[in-house]
Design a protein around this motif. Structure first.
Motif, PDB file in Angstrom:
ATOM      1  N   VAL A 317       0.096  -1.343  -0.254  1.00 12.95           N
ATOM      2  CA  VAL A 317      -0.083   0.414   0.080  1.00 12.95           C
ATOM      3  C   VAL A 317       0.998   0.942   0.006  1.00 12.95           C
ATOM      4  O   VAL A 317       1.646   1.077   1.207  1.00 12.95           O
ATOM      5  N   ILE A 318       0.282   2.678  -0.897  1.00 13.07           N
ATOM      6  CA  ILE A 318       0.941   3.479  -1.577  1.00 13.07           C
ATOM      7  C   ILE A 318       0.342   4.727  -0.081  1.00 13.07           C
ATOM      8  O   ILE A 318      -0.788   4.699  -0.696  1.00 13.07           O
ATOM      9  N   GLY A 319       1.244   4.968   0.903  1.00 12.14           N
ATOM     10  CA  GLY A 319       1.100   6.330   2.056  1.00 12.14           C
ATOM     11  C   GLY A 319       0.814   7.555   0.882  1.00 12.14           C
ATOM     12  O   GLY A 319       1.904   7.989   0.923  1.00 12.14           O
ATOM     13  N   GLU A 320      -0.170   7.603  -0.798  1.00  8.49           N
ATOM     14  CA  GLU A 320       0.303   8.844  -1.197  1.00  8.49           C
ATOM     15  C   GLU A 320      -0.461  10.178  -0.913  1.00  8.49           C
ATOM     16  O   GLU A 320      -1.133  10.210   0.387  1.00  8.49           O
ATOM     17  N   ILE A 321       0.637  11.341  -1.428  1.00 10.22           N
ATOM     18  CA  ILE A 321      -0.301  12.858  -0.747  1.00 10.22           C
ATOM     19  C   ILE A 321      -1.601  13.364  -1.266  1.00 10.22           C
ATOM     20  O   ILE A 321      -0.933  13.237  -2.827  1.00 10.22           O
ATOM     21  N   ASP A 322      -1.677  13.522  -1.506  1.00 14.99           N
ATOM     22  CA  ASP A 322      -3.232  14.886  -2.540  1.00 14.99           C
ATOM     23  C   ASP A 322      -2.632  15.346  -3.163  1.00 14.99           C
ATOM     24  O   ASP A 322      -2.001  16.196  -2.461  1.00 14.99           O
ATOM     25  N   SER A 323      -2.792  15.643  -4.798  1.00 11.37           N
ATOM     26  CA  SER A 323      -2.538  17.096  -4.898  1.00 11.37           C
ATOM     27  C   SER A 323      -2.302  18.204  -4.868  1.00 11.37           C
ATOM     28  O   SER A 323      -1.718  18.874  -4.456  1.00 11.37           O
ATOM     29  N   THR A 324      -4.003  18.112  -3.821  1.00 13.48           N
ATOM     30  CA  THR A 324      -4.094  19.567  -3.212  1.00 13.48           C
ATOM     31  C   THR A 324      -3.100  20.217  -1.924  1.00 13.48           C
ATOM     32  O   THR A 324      -3.549  21.354  -1.547  1.00 13.48           O
ATOM     33  N   VAL A 325      -2.494  19.226  -1.090  1.00  6.77           N
ATOM     34  CA  VAL A 325      -1.780  19.232  -0.508  1.00  6.77           C
ATOM     35  C   VAL A 325      -0.402  20.209  -0.944  1.00  6.77           C
ATOM     36  O   VAL A 325       0.239  19.653  -1.369  1.00  6.77           O
ATOM     37  N   ASP A 326       0.303  20.691   0.450  1.00  2.00           N
ATOM     38  CA  ASP A 326       1.042  22.029   0.176  1.00  2.00           C
ATOM     39  C   ASP A 326       2.497  21.118   1.024  1.00  2.00           C
ATOM     40  O   ASP A 326       2.031  20.841   2.120  1.00  2.00           O
ATOM     41  N   ARG A 327       3.226  20.269   0.414  1.00  2.00           N
ATOM     42  CA  ARG A 327       4.071  19.470   0.819  1.00  2.00           C
ATOM     43  C   ARG A 327       4.757  20.057   1.384  1.00  2.00           C
ATOM     44  O   ARG A 327       5.486  19.744   2.271  1.00  2.00           O
ATOM     45  N   SER A 328       5.162  21.113   1.345  1.00  2.00           N
ATOM     46  CA  SER A 328       5.913  22.320   1.869  1.00  2.00           C
ATOM     47  C   SER A 328       5.931  22.455   3.083  1.00  2.00           C
ATOM     48  O   SER A 328       6.467  22.158   4.280  1.00  2.00           O
TER      49      SER A 328
END
Length: 389
Positions: A317-328
């Motif tokens: 399972v991949i712990g994806e980060i939604d594209s709407t999240v500002d990873r910074s």
């Protein structure tokens, strides 16, 4: 021979290279990986000379980021040509056209996407980069309106994607439009031995949250899956290997089957097994070391393995980060909270979320009767594990 590249080198791969005495290219990634380990790395000159002594020997890279280096340095054989025949989805479609004479595909330049008339397409269809990776830039189109939406999203994604992977891995000048391949989706890790015979290392079932889901969030393997599909997938690999004249060559192939003997190839990824060292799931599930099996020409004893693993399912399972999240703005990740979703986690891999839209990969074992544990992950909102500023 091994070429290590980003985005990820697993502990299993590191330990394998420490154990077996085979040439490893001493590039930047390899020096970073083995800075505290006693392993002899080859200079570029030494590695190329070793390859030129026998350019038919097996070469493996954990990442297609190595393609550019191979193109520029391993020129005495036909390795680059074989890689390109698969990496370019349009070239691959041309190679197997007579196997699927009714299959629709069309290559379109990025700047010409707006000129495509969706009413002329076999909707539902898929649009994706002709040379791509990791579902980046891939969109399912289920209506004429959906086509226009997909094109708008692709335009917004292109600049961001260019910063994530080298051009040889993800080329965004050309896109391919393909009709949807119906059926259950699988991914197969396999290699062709020195005689050109295919050997299957693992078969992974791809789980989806919905009909328009194109993510790579969850894959599973089990001896039930292996036993059911091994022979028909092997026959397909034999045909592909014959057309491409493959020997000592690893691939990761994605395909669909309708359960009635009809197989449709989605794509073939050359020079590696499952990316991000996800191929290691075979080791956790069946005790198969993919790297040793390929280099040694070993074949799994699936009859023996089946007796040990019945009733078990092994998942990635991949712990994806939604594209709407500002990873910074992510301060930290609740890895223990993410891990707690699984009754028997096997390995948790923490990923640098500042560099990639992923915070973790996890391998887990579940009882075949408890698939609800994995189905829940398909619909889960992983932002709950991100601590934001």
């Amino acid at each position: 021979m091994f070429i290590l590249e980003k985005p990820y080198v697993s502990n299993l791969l590191k330990e394998t290279l420490n154990k077996i005495e085979l040439p490893v290219l001493g590039n930047k990634v390899a020096h970073e990986v083995f800075e505290d380990r006693s392993i002899s790395l080859n200079t570029e000159r030494e590695f190329v000379e070793a390859y030129n002594q026998d350019n038919t020997q097996p070469v493996y890279s954990n990442s297609e980021n190595a393609i550019d280096w191979i193109d520029n340095n391993l020129t005495s054989g036909d390795l680059s040509q074989k890689i390109r025949s698969f990496k370019d989805k349009s070239a691959f479609r041309d190679m197997v056209r007579d196997m699927y004479p009714e299959f629709f595909y069309r290559t379109v330049k990025f700047e010409d996407l707006d000129s495509v008339k969706p009413e002329e397409l076999p909707i539902p269809c898929v649009i994706k980069p002709s040379v791509g990776f990791f579902s980046l830039g891939v969109h399912m189109v289920e209506s004429i309106e959906g086509w226009h939406q997909a094109v708008d999203e692709i335009k917004n994604e292109v600049e961001q994607i260019k910063t994530m992977y080298p051009a040889k891995v993800l080329e965004l000048d050309n896109f391919i439009i393909e009709q949807c391949i119906e059926g259950e989706e699988f991914a197969v890790d396999a290699y062709f031995d020195k005689e050109g015979n295919p050997v299957i290392i693992n078969i992974l079932g791809h789980l989806f949250a919905s009909s328009d889901d194109v993510s790579d969030r969850c894959y599973i393997t089990s001896t039930e899956i292996i036993n059911k599909h091994h022979d028909e997938f092997l026959n397909l690999l034999q045909e592909i290997g014959k057309r491409a004249r493959l020997k000592n060559f690893p691939i990761h192939i994605e395909l669909r089957t309708d359960g009635r003997g009809n197989l449709g190839v989605i794509e073939v990824n050359p020079m590696r097994f499952a990316g991000w060292c996800v191929t290691d799931l075979a080791h956790f599930a069946y005790g198969i070391n993919p790297y040793e099996y390929f280099m040694g020409g070993l074949k799994p004893d699936w009859d023996k393995i089946s007796g040990c693993c019945d009733g078990k399912v092994y998942a990635m399972v991949i712990g994806e980060i939604d594209s709407t999240v500002d990873r910074s703005k992510i301060k930290s990740v609740d890895y223990e909270g993410f891990k707690a979703n699984f009754s028997k986690p096997l390995e948790l891999r923490e990923i640098d979320y500042r560099e990639h839209p992923v915070f973790a990969f996890i391998f887990a074992e579940v009882d075949a009767e408890n698939m609800a544990e994995l189905q829940k992950m398909l619909h889960a909102d992983f932002t709950q594990y991100l601590n934001m500023e």
